[in-house]
Design a protein around this motif. Structure first.
Motif, short mmCIF file in Angstrom:
data_model
loop_
_atom_site.label_atom_id
_atom_site.label_comp_id
_atom_site.label_asym_id
_atom_site.label_seq_id
_atom_site.Cartn_x
_atom_site.Cartn_y
_atom_site.Cartn_z
N TYR A 1 0.89 32.00 28.37
CA TYR A 1 1.31 33.04 29.31
C TYR A 1 2.82 33.16 29.35
CZ TYR A 1 2.75 29.58 32.74
OH TYR A 1 3.42 28.57 33.37
N LYS A 2 3.27 34.32 29.80
CA LYS A 2 4.69 34.58 30.03
C LYS A 2 4.79 35.06 31.47
CE LYS A 2 5.54 35.95 25.28
NZ LYS A 2 5.59 37.05 24.36
N SER A 3 5.82 34.63 32.15
CA SER A 3 5.95 35.04 33.55
C SER A 3 7.41 35.24 33.92
CB SER A 3 5.33 33.95 34.44
OG SER A 3 5.28 34.41 35.77
N LYS A 4 7.62 36.28 34.73
CA LYS A 4 8.95 36.53 35.27
C LYS A 4 8.83 36.46 36.78
CE LYS A 4 10.67 39.44 31.58
NZ LYS A 4 10.83 40.80 31.09
N PRO A 5 9.56 35.53 37.42
CA PRO A 5 9.47 35.41 38.87
C PRO A 5 9.69 36.75 39.58
CG PRO A 5 10.77 33.61 37.97
CD PRO A 5 10.48 34.56 36.85
N LYS A 6 8.82 37.05 40.51
CA LYS A 6 8.82 38.27 41.33
C LYS A 6 8.51 39.55 40.55
CE LYS A 6 11.71 36.62 45.11
NZ LYS A 6 11.83 35.23 44.78
#
Length: 191
Positions: free
Chosen positions: A175-180
């Protein structure tokens, strides 16, 4: 606890009410612990994967339809992609990922959840993305661990089960995630 509750010989109504409230809370907590124990038992004994030739596009559509009121965008590069798949377990994977996406999006934000399937020569790629709050840096290593949860009502088994099922299909999940800003789960299954 229930037996004690019935046979208690307290005289005053106030004391009886206090005891009943306390007993009801205890019983509720015992029920919750029982439910948790059952869930962990289910996790430990996931049914053996039954791989059969199945249309992953159709199976994924079925999972997305469960959440039709959430307005999820579904796309596939082909009408039909047949691979060896345990359909029941696959639907469980998709419902877990979509449910997590829904819960990650704050109530004051318009939901934007996408499920995309793309076909290549040796594998099928499935991407589930959302515009939720993302995964905090400190949690990045833990999210697939059983018992890990950031929710108040979850048991933290969802993504652990997802990873186990993907592994049993000889696939990969990342997975890839960007906070907010959101999270994107990427699954690759062999053909």
């Amino acid at each position: 606890v229930q037996s004690f509750q019935r046979t208690s010989s307290l005289e005053s109504k106030q004391e009886k009410n206090k005891l009943n409230d306390f007993c009801d809370t205890l019983i509720e907590q015992i029920d919750t612990m029982s439910s948790v124990a059952t869930s962990f038992s289910d996790f430990a004994t996931l049914p053996k994967t039954q791989l059969e030739k199945s249309d992953i596009v159709d199976a994924t559509k079925k999972a997305v339809e469960i959440f039709e009121q959430n307005n999820i965008n579904f796309q596939s590069s082909k009408e039909s992609i047949v691979i060896k798949l345990d359909k029941e377990q696959w639907i469980r994977v998709m419902t877990n990922l979509i449910k997590n996406s829904i819960q990650a999006i704050p109530s004051d934000r318009e939901q934007n959840i996408n499920v995309e399937i793309s076909d290549s020569t040796n594998s099928v790629k499935i991407v589930v993305s959302d515009n939720g709050l993302g995964v905090l840096e400190k949690n990045k290593e833990k999210i697939f661990e059983p018992k890990f949860t950031t929710k108040t009502d979850g048991m933290g088994l969802g993504l652990g089960i997802v990873k186990n099922i993907i592994n049993s299909h000889r696939g990969k999940i990342s997975y890839k995630s960007k906070p907010k800003k959101g999270t994107k789960f990427i699954i690759s299954l062999p053909k």
